[in-house]
Design an enzyme around this catalytic site. Structure first.
Site, PDB file in Angstrom:
ATOM      1  N   LEU A  21       0.817  -1.206   0.000  1.00 30.18           N
ATOM      2  CA  LEU A  21       0.000   0.000   0.000  1.00 30.18           C
ATOM      3  C   LEU A  21       0.853   1.259   0.000  1.00 30.18           C
ATOM      4  O   LEU A  21       0.413   2.312  -0.452  1.00 30.18           O
ATOM      5  CB  LEU A  21      -0.925   0.020   1.225  1.00 30.18           C
ATOM      6  CG  LEU A  21      -2.008  -1.054   1.262  1.00 30.18           C
ATOM      7  CD1 LEU A  21      -2.733  -1.009   2.598  1.00 30.18           C
ATOM      8  CD2 LEU A  21      -2.987  -0.861   0.116  1.00 30.18           C
ATOM      9  N   GLY A  22       2.072   1.191   0.518  1.00 25.23           N
ATOM     10  CA  GLY A  22       2.941   2.357   0.576  1.00 25.23           C
ATOM     11  C   GLY A  22       4.300   1.988   1.115  1.00 25.23           C
ATOM     12  O   GLY A  22       4.493   0.935   1.722  1.00 25.23           O
ATOM     13  N   VAL A  29       4.122  -0.481   4.188  1.00 25.64           N
ATOM     14  CA  VAL A  29       2.753  -0.795   4.587  1.00 25.64           C
ATOM     15  C   VAL A  29       2.177  -1.765   3.563  1.00 25.64           C
ATOM     16  O   VAL A  29       2.181  -1.480   2.361  1.00 25.64           O
ATOM     17  CB  VAL A  29       1.881   0.465   4.666  1.00 25.64           C
ATOM     18  CG1 VAL A  29       0.487   0.105   5.187  1.00 25.64           C
ATOM     19  CG2 VAL A  29       2.523   1.508   5.554  1.00 25.64           C
ATOM     20  N   LYS A  43       1.747  -2.596   8.954  1.00 28.88           N
ATOM     21  CA  LYS A  43       2.915  -1.716   8.904  1.00 28.88           C
ATOM     22  C   LYS A  43       4.126  -2.459   9.449  1.00 28.88           C
ATOM     23  O   LYS A  43       4.081  -2.994  10.555  1.00 28.88           O
ATOM     24  CB  LYS A  43       2.697  -0.461   9.744  1.00 28.88           C
ATOM     25  CG  LYS A  43       1.452   0.333   9.400  1.00 28.88           C
ATOM     26  CD  LYS A  43       1.369   1.552  10.310  1.00 28.88           C
ATOM     27  CE  LYS A  43       0.049   2.267  10.172  1.00 28.88           C
ATOM     28  NZ  LYS A  43      -0.027   3.456  11.046  1.00 28.88           N
ATOM     29  N   ASP A 137       0.979  14.599  12.714  1.00 30.36           N
ATOM     30  CA  ASP A 137       1.050  14.600  11.251  1.00 30.36           C
ATOM     31  C   ASP A 137      -0.349  14.589  10.638  1.00 30.36           C
ATOM     32  O   ASP A 137      -0.656  13.779   9.772  1.00 30.36           O
ATOM     33  CB  ASP A 137       1.862  13.417  10.749  1.00 30.36           C
ATOM     34  CG  ASP A 137       2.354  13.626   9.317  1.00 30.36           C
ATOM     35  OD1 ASP A 137       2.471  14.791   8.887  1.00 30.36           O
ATOM     36  OD2 ASP A 137       2.616  12.631   8.628  1.00 30.36           O
TER      37      ASP A 137
END
Length: 680
Positions: A21-22, A29, A43, A137
């Protein structure tokens, strides 16, 4: 969504991994499924961080704190193993689109939808703050729009209000343009910091524009420090008042998260725009493993910020050297990489094409380059340059690596935790334990000269032309490039940029360009321009882009305007070569302009942001997923190579071989098939 790579695990704990996903500098992730068939996000932290007890403690804290969050406005934590060899955390996989995606594709949210987002952010922050945590964040990529309402996600950097020693001392994590001024300056994160970030997210949602603009990281942070938010076009007065209150410079003047939640009017069942609602419904009925990657909008990557270190985003990796501590750099911060690399800054709508635009085409696929060698120097994209016949890579771990271009052997290395730069004929570096600026011989690593800045002097910009090296931030200093002898100082602001060429040095402030004589530092001219960035100095002209994307050409000799071209939105600094100016456009183009008039001579479309370098009549282009080598005369493709390469720093060349930094953290040498010359 990207598929699993060869070196990815098939399973983490009891979860089968389906894809990526990232990915970022700190970890990956994955999309996963539990034994019971539930779709989850997994993660996993990188091994080099897991080996550091400070990072492992941070991960353990994240898992413990996030597990306490139970409301419907966050993503629940389902499982975690902070003590695994590679610590991991599992959260629910939310079906929806981020505010970043929704606004980037479908435009600003209507006032009613923006108010619902405000209420959802307020409710989520109330719960996070109630357990003594700050998110740190809050940004458009971390606010998910779902059928059940907004959700605040990603607690990968959440920490207690009073925590001071678990992450690297002196660092702050956040995203420029969305973090609060006090957070950027290194002060502890607080509930008020999150409220400021929420206000910035709401400004983006309501206008479709990054509230503090785009471009250089330091510029964005300076605007945020002055609270120069772009709120034009917000017609809903109540919403404007809410956003303005959240963006107050004084943390004590901002509303609490609870007040923010109550300020927003409730939304009805159809609070989302129809196009966004349809996209959410489509994703809800699609197997997550079959979904494409998130809708892309170029912009600012997540960053790790140090109050005494800056890495402006353009056009190369630059860091800040400060003597005397954080108080000397109130508005200066750094850019690195955190767990994700969401792209959070929108770009304006692309300019309309004309039928006369000279776009080159090819009828047959171009040749494919041949990799000569690969040398790993980092965990993530290194910035790669050439100087003095040597390849120089600056890693995400803040080390300079000088590499033999023929063999890939590392010749020497040095820390660059405070400064890492390649300029003129030197490599410049400094480390935070010994804040001395040093100029290194590129091939041997020998120190040619050093400079110890006086107390509180700030160095973030550095350039070299001829025998003069100049550097500074709020003022400039010049020293002899050969031996470091002092030459001059000038009270000229260079916070927005610094470039040089021939006998001219050009400094950019937030309101003007200043041309200085390289030999004496005397001001030759000033040219007014709003927030200039992406500077370049050619033989007869200076080039800069303003905050509206207009490219300016200014006479190098007298500072008068030569021409202006609107809607260029370059992705990196222009490259002047004789009578031609080359641009890597944020519209997915490589463009050649006549330097005298600004008219296009040719353009090539790639559909992705392009950064461009030039050596010996050949252009080296990176789109982030491909490398293209073009004939500079007409844009004809000589060869290409497909790889995930650094999307921010142009490829470079020595002896015709092209060198790039890859996502895996390697420097790769590329040559065309049939020869070792990039232009053959």
């Amino acid at each position: 969504m990207e598929g699993l790579r060869r070196d990815d695990p098939d399973r983490i704990g009891g979860y089968v991994l389906l894809g990526r996903l990232g990915e970022g500098g700190m970890g990956v992730v994955y999309l996963g499924r539990s034994a019971g068939g539930r779709t989850v996000a997994v993660k996993v932290i990188r091994e080099r961080f897991a080996a550091d007890p400070r990072y492992r403690a941070r991960f353990r804290r994240e898992a413990s704190a996030a597990a306490q969050l139970t409301s419907t406005v966050t993503a629940p934590v389902l499982d975690a193993d902070p003590d695994a060899a590679a610590p991991w955390l599992v959260t629910a996989y939310l079906v929806g689109v981020t505010v970043h995606e929704a606004v980037g594709v479908h435009g600003p949210l209507p006032p009613g939808a923006a108010r619902v987002v405000a209420a959802g952010l307020g409710e989520a922050l109330v719960e996070i703050h109630s357990i003594g945590m700050a998110h740190r964040d809050v940004k458009p990529g971390n606010v998910m729009l779902t059928a059940d309402g907004p959700r605040l996600i990603d607690f990968g950097i959440a920490r207690p209000f009073d925590a001071t020693a678990i992450t690297v001392v002196g660092t702050t994590v956040g995203t420029p343009g969305y973090m609060a001024p006090e957070q950027a300056q290194g002060e502890p994160a607080s509930p008020a910091s999150d409220v400021f970030s929420a206000g910035a997210v709401l400004a983006y949602a309501a206008t479709g524009r990054a509230p503090f603009g785009t471009g250089d990281t330091a510029m964005i942070l300076a605007r945020a420090d002055r609270v120069q938010a772009d709120l034009a076009g917000i017609a809903d007065r109540h919403l404007l008042d809410v956003i303005t209150a959240c963006l107050a410079r004084d943390p004590a003047a901002r509303p609490s998260a609870g007040t923010l939640a109550h300020l927003a009017a409730p939304g009805g069942p159809d609070w989302l725009p129809a196009a966004v609602r349809e996209e959410i419904d489509r994703r809800a009925t699609t197997d997550p493993a079959a979904l494409p990657a998130p809708l892309p909008t170029p912009g600012m990557a997540d960053v790790t910020v140090d109050p005494v270190v800056t890495r402006p985003a353009q056009p190369r990796r630059r860091t800040l050297l400060v003597a005397g501590g954080a108080t000397a750099a109130a508005a200066v911060v750094a850019a690195g990489l955190t767990l994700f690399r969401d792209r959070d800054e929108p770009t304006a709508a692309p300019p309309k094409k004309t039928t006369t635009e000279p776009t080159t085409t090819t009828s047959t696929p171009p040749p494919i380059a041949v990799p000569l060698w690969s040398t790993k120097v980092s965990d993530y994209y290194p910035d790669v340059f050439t100087v003095g016949g040597v390849v120089v890579a600056i890693s995400q771990e803040d080390r300079v690596h000088a590499i033999d271009p023929a063999t890939g052997k590392v010749l020497w290395t040095t820390p660059s935790t405070l400064l890492g730069e390649v300029a003129g004929g030197h490599v410049y570096a400094a480390e935070n334990t010994n804040p001395v600026l040093r100029a290194f011989d590129p091939r041997t690593g020998a120190i040619r000269w050093s400079y110890t800045p006086p107390f509180r002097e700030v160095i973030v910009r550095l350039t070299e032309t001829g025998s003069v090296a100049s550097f500074g931030w709020e003022s400039l200093r010049a020293r002899a490039a050969t031996n470091g002898a002092g030459l001059w100082t000038a009270a000229v602001d260079a916070q927005n940029g610094l470039a040089a060429g021939g006998e001219l040095i050009v400094a950019a402030s937030g309101t003007a360009l200043t041309g200085l004589a390289a030999a004496s530092g005397q001001t030759r001219w000033t040219y007014p321009v709003d927030e200039p960035f992406y500077l370049a100095v050619g033989e007869r002209a200076v080039y800069a882009t303003d905050r509206n994307g207009v490219l300016h050409a200014i006479a190098a000799a007298g500072g008068t305007a030569l021409w202006r071209v609107p809607s260029m939105m370059p992705a990196s600094a222009p490259v002047p070569v004789g009578d031609v100016l080359y641009l890597g456009g944020g519209r997915g183009e490589v463009i050649a302009l006549a330097a005298a008039t600004g008219t296009r001579t040719w353009a090539r479309e790639y559909g992705a942001d392009c950064v461009v370098g030039h050596v010996d009549g050949v252009l080296q282009v990176s789109t982030g997923s491909e490398v293209h080598v073009l004939d500079a005369a007409d844009g004809t493709t000589r060869w290409t190579y497909e790889s995930d390469v650094n999307p921010k720093t142009p490829p470079c060349a020595v002896g015709g071989v092209v060198y790039v930094g890859t996502r895996e953290g390697a420097v790769v040498a590329l040559a065309p098939p049939g020869g070792a010359r990039a232009g053959s």
